[in-house]
Design an enzyme around this catalytic site. Structure first.
Site, PDB file in Angstrom:
ATOM      1  CE  LYS A 154      32.775  27.111  31.501  1.00  0.00           C
ATOM      2  NZ  LYS A 154      32.576  27.850  32.743  1.00  0.00           N
ATOM      3  CE  LYS A 266      35.457  29.713  39.808  1.00  0.00           C
ATOM      4  NZ  LYS A 266      34.276  28.833  39.737  1.00  0.00           N
TER       5      LYS A 266
HETATM    6 MG    MG Z   1      30.972  27.689  36.944  1.00  0.00          MG
END
Ligand code: MG
Length: 338
Positions: A154, A266
């Site tokens: 991240k 997703k």
């Molecule tokens: Mg992402």
């Protein structure tokens, strides 16, 4: 066909609370559902919404389940409104589970499909999530030993100067042939995104760095689609859209506006699996499949889709086992209680 319908909400606690740019996430809540057809065959499904990512809320999903009759039909399952994408996924995947295949006709075809699928699932490469910041430097090795060769890190969590410095150490520490994904969760400014992309392009040209930066994920906020489109054409380093393409409608919208980069899908919140299949086949889009911290029930359905629809041998983002305690026992007893 008519199906007996039952459902039960669940809550499970993350081992360590998850920090997202929407705050802390401690407890995953969802719904397990079961369909029983007229011949007694069972199908399990899971509704695992993430409302801050673009799906319905858990409350909305529960309201939908509560207003349904005890017996439901194919028509009900395949006409769930687009405002309830996690419900579309949960009901349709339960329907598919029961029928044993991915919409295939005939039982033999379905069995063969399942067999191939199971070997495909084991051969799928998985991506492991590194902790943000400096912790990545001493955590990757544990994931490497577990077999991960693709990592996600991240960014846009700390100041960019600090992150670039850690990044420099990271790329010189990771073993050759590792793939690294940088996920900004829409947190970079336009200038910062340019700086990251330039840095990654320079690495590509540098033969001394033996690892590959696979892509930068969602560099800018969802509203700045045109800028991301422009960036994707200006740099060699690929960009993947994630937050921008939470649901099927958004996926199709970005494609129509010219996006030919990578799409993170997703399955748990994207909506109807049958319509997702159609979209992916029709446009041959470059996809990466990713988890929504679901239980084994939705995970199985999502991994099936990933095995069918992944291209370019991209690792899938389901390396989440270290986020929850062993789930078998409680999931089993929850299913038994239905
Ligand atoms: Mg992402």
């Amino acid at each position: 066909m008519r199906y007996q319908f039952k459902f039960r909400p669940y809550q499970r606690k993350f081992l360590r609370s998850l920090t997202t740019n929407h705050g802390k996430w401690d407890i995953r809540e969802g719904i397990i559902l079961r369909l029983t057809d007229e011949s007694g065959k069972l199908g399990w499904g899971e509704i695992a919404p993430i409302s801050w990512f673009g799906s319905e809320t858990l409350e909305k999903a529960l309201d939908f389940c509560r207003q349904l009759p005890k017996e439901i039909t194919d028509e009900i399952i395949f006409s769930i409104p687009d405002e309830l994408p996690a419900c579309q996924f949960g009901f349709e995947s339960a329907w598919e589970w029961r029928s044993g295949g991915a919409g295939e006709q005939g039982s033999r075809g379905a069995e063969e499909k399942n067999l191939n699928l199971s070997s495909a699932l084991h051969s799928l490469p998985y991506s492991g999530l590194l902790p943000s910041g400096e912790a990545a430097l001493n955590q990757w090795e544990k994931l490497w030993q577990q077999g991960y060769r693709t990592f996600k890190w991240k960014i846009a969590v700390d100041a960019i100067a600090d992150e670039l410095e850690i990044f420099e150490s990271l790329i010189h520490t990771l073993p050759a042939s590792t793939k690294l994904r940088l996920d900004a969760n829409g947190g970079l400014s336009y200038e910062e995104a340019n700086l990251w992309l330039r840095t990654c392009d320079n690495l590509k040209a540098n033969a001394e760095v033996p690892i590959e930066i696979e892509f930068i994920e969602q560099p800018l906020p969802v509203e700045q689609f045109q800028q991301m489109l422009e960036l994707s054409m200006s740099y060699e380093t690929a960009i993947a859209l994630d937050e921008s393409v939470a649901t099927l409608g958004q996926l199709a919208g970005c494609y129509q506006q010219g996006w030919r980069g990578i799409f993170v899908i997703k399955p748990g919140i994207v909506g109807s699996p049958s319509r997702l299949r159609k979209f992916c086949h029709q446009y041959e889009v470059d996809t990466v499949f990713s988890s929504v911290f679901e239980t084994a029930i939705a995970r199985l359905a999502a991994l099936k889709l990933a095995a069918e629809l992944s291209r370019n041998n991209r690792a899938i983002g389901f390396g989440i086992d270290h986020f929850f305690e062993q789930e078998d026992t409680w999931l089993q007893s929850l299913c038994n209680s239905l």
